[in-house]
Design a protein around this motif. Structure first.
Motif, PDB file in Angstrom:
ATOM      1  N   UNK A 304     -25.524  -1.929 -24.901  1.00  0.00           N
ATOM      2  CA  UNK A 304     -24.192  -2.090 -25.305  1.00  0.00           C
ATOM      3  C   UNK A 304     -23.403  -2.653 -26.397  1.00  0.00           C
ATOM      4  N   UNK A 305     -24.449  -2.839 -27.446  1.00  0.00           N
ATOM      5  CA  UNK A 305     -24.573  -2.759 -29.157  1.00  0.00           C
ATOM      6  C   UNK A 305     -23.680  -4.414 -29.349  1.00  0.00           C
ATOM      7  N   UNK A 306     -23.787  -4.621 -30.189  1.00  0.00           N
ATOM      8  CA  UNK A 306     -23.751  -6.494 -30.707  1.00  0.00           C
ATOM      9  C   UNK A 306     -22.545  -6.965 -29.987  1.00  0.00           C
ATOM     10  N   UNK A 307     -22.048  -7.008 -30.634  1.00  0.00           N
ATOM     11  CA  UNK A 307     -20.612  -7.604 -29.794  1.00  0.00           C
ATOM     12  C   UNK A 307     -20.608  -7.453 -28.001  1.00  0.00           C
TER      13      UNK A 307
END
Lengths: 512, 42
Positions: A304-307
């Motif tokens: 999902x990615x960091x944010x």
């Protein structure tokens, strides 16, 4: 006096104690806490808390248990009565039975969700949707699945869980009761000997799978590890980070439940506690720092990615385990198998904890009321089955019980253990009791840590949590919240009556 | 790519934490085996 059970082997005892400590928190709570509180820098207060709070409290609880073993009692009710020669002591010690008992009422229910998810994963019945740009949209079916299964979408006071959720709860409860019915050595120890290696094997398989994942836009496990471990040194100046680390160490070692005390009461009166305690803690830390930190949050960052991971984690560690992970597994090859493994791992971790949390109540019924094991397990089973209907069907009750018992109560009881042993009993005698017959020498400076530092830190935690959480908690007036509160009060009253009865019948021991 | 790859400090903290945990496990289980052997010999 009826002959009490004993552990069959030392390794069995250590695995059972580690199994008590290793739970959902190792795989879900730790990575979220670390990532939220300074990444790698979080490990500085974490390790310091381990030395100043976790290990000392662990040794105190082990020592109280071994003291109980000498006297033929396995709960804080009798142990406090021996140490603190005051009629009120046994009632204070009741916390060491009530806390784990109240926690197990809802813990068994949550544990049953992991079994349900595991089973549904194997059948391919978990949601499966193509990846969408918006993470919230993508997670929606997985969130919906949990809401439907637990009936949280119902309006009004009552939750309406699905029939299969209820069936899986009954199955989980019966599994727990069967293990307890088999006894300490043939039940709890045997399960720990199989479940613990399986937990580690499953976690290592999942860790390898996560480390070989990559996203279309180039993220891999190094990004996940970076999110968790890259230090933010400015976090070290924030007292909240230090409190979070102390809280995490406290929860992960399962001190303050009274379960370690009960487990330790089944060792021989002259057995070691220092090395056993350290070994159990080491196994737990391996499961937390190495395995727990390498699965859920790493997979989430890659996918999902960091944010988005930060957003998922900010909604609670639970979302990470029950929504984000199944959502990831739904879109990787053989994902159903890995999803099955993930939830089975959580189920095994849950079972080894819930049987430990049930054991103080069994020990209380056996040691203080003279129940046979069968009668004690049967009584506990009836109680758990009836009581579990509160968190299963009453909205808001689970969170309320968890706050007072599973969060606040633990710190209070751990503080009482340290105070009763080192301040009320006699600190020199307590130290002598703690350091006798051990396979390793407990360094002398731990005397000062146990007498001053650990209780002091617990008081600081208690005060800060009171300021932070109590005002909002006390203003809650929903009927479900009140049912949770009444349940705790009722449980306490029943406990007092049983103690009174036990001491009157002389099954328990009078302090005079 | 919204990456945030493991940097040198992160790697050091991770290696240090893993190292402490592994060392703690090796120490405690070595001691247990050593004591068991000693007790058997006695």
């Amino acid at each position: 006096m009826v002959k009490r059970e004993q552990w069959g082997s030392r390794i069995g005892l250590i695995l059972a104690v580690a199994g008590n400590a290793i739970g959902l928190g190792n795989f879900l709570r730790f990575p979220v806490q670390a990532a939220d509180n300074g990444g790698g820098a979080f490990m500085i207060p974490y390790m310091i808390s381990l030395i100043l709070l976790g290990i000392p409290l662990l040794w105190i609880e082990w020592s109280l248990g071994r003291f109980g073993s000498k006297k033929g009692h396995g709960t804080a009710v009798a142990v406090f009565d021996y140490l603190w020669k005051n009629p009120v002591a046994k009632y204070v010690g009741l916390l060491g039975v009530l806390i784990p008992l109240a926690v197990v009422v809802y813990y068994t229910y949550i544990e049953s969700w992991t079994l349900l998810y595991s089973f549904f994963s194997l059948l391919g019945k978990l949601p499966s949707t193509p990846v969408t740009e918006n993470v919230s949209d993508y997670l929606q079916p997985f969130s919906q699945f949990l809401v439907e299964k637990t009936g949280q979408n119902a309006s009004g006071l009552f939750l309406t869980p699905a029939l299969e959720t209820y069936i899986f709860f009954v199955i989980t409860l019966l599994i727990n009761l069967y293990i307890l019915y088999r006894g300490v050595s043939a039940g709890i120890e045997k399960v720990a000997k199989y479940a613990m290696p399986l937990i580690f094997i499953m976690a290592i398989i999942l860790m390898i799978r996560v480390f070989t994942l990559s996203s279309p836009d180039g993220r891999n496990f190094l990004d996940g590890l970076g999110f968790l471990w890259n230090p933010d040194f400015s976090a070290l100046t924030d007292p909240k980070v230090w409190l979070a680390a102390a809280g995490q160490v406290f929860f992960t070692l399962s001190v303050g439940f009274g379960a370690i005390l009960t487990y330790a009461s089944y060792i021989k009166p002259k057995d070691d506690i220092a090395l056993n305690g350290l070994a159990g803690a080491s196994v737990n830390e391996f499961a937390e720092v190495i395995l727990g930190g390498s699965i859920a949050i790493v997979a989430s960052v890659i996918f999902f990615g960091i944010p988005a991971t930060a957003m998922i984690a900010s909604n609670g560690a639970f979302n990470l385990g029950f929504m984000a992970l199944p959502a990831i597994f739904a879109n990787i090859p053989y994902g159903e198998f890995f999803s099955f493994l993930w939830f089975l791992l959580l189920f095994f971790a849950g079972v080894t904890s819930s049987i430990a949390l049930s054991q103080p109540a069994i020990a209380f019924l056996e040691d203080e009321l003279g129940f046979s094991r069968q009668k004690a397990v049967f009584s506990l089973g009836i109680f758990l089955f009836i009581a579990a209907h509160i968190p299963i069907f009453i909205k808001g009750a689970l969170d309320e019980i968890d706050f007072w018992v599973g969060t606040f109560g633990l710190v209070v009881f751990a503080l009482l253990e340290a105070v009763v042993f080192f301040w009320i009993y006699n600190s020199k005698e307590a130290w002598k009791e703690l350091t006798r017959d051990n396979d390793i020498k407990i360094p002398n400076f731990f005397y000062y840590i146990m007498k001053y530092v650990a209780p002091g830190l617990l008081i600081v935690i208690l005060i800060s949590w009171s300021i932070e959480m109590l005002p909002s908690q006390l203003t809650k007036t929903d009927p479900g919240v009140w049912i949770g509160r009444i349940f705790i009060i009722l449980l306490t009253v029943i406990g007092f009556i049983l103690i009174k009865k036990a001491w009157r019948n002389r099954n328990g021991r009078s302090y005079t | 790519m919204d990456g945030h790859t493991l940097n040198t400090f992160g790697a050091i903290f991770m290696a240090f934490s893993w190292g402490i945990v592994i060392a703690l496990n090796i120490y405690s289980f070595y001691k247990i085996l050593y004591n068991n052997k000693k007790k058997q010999e006695d």
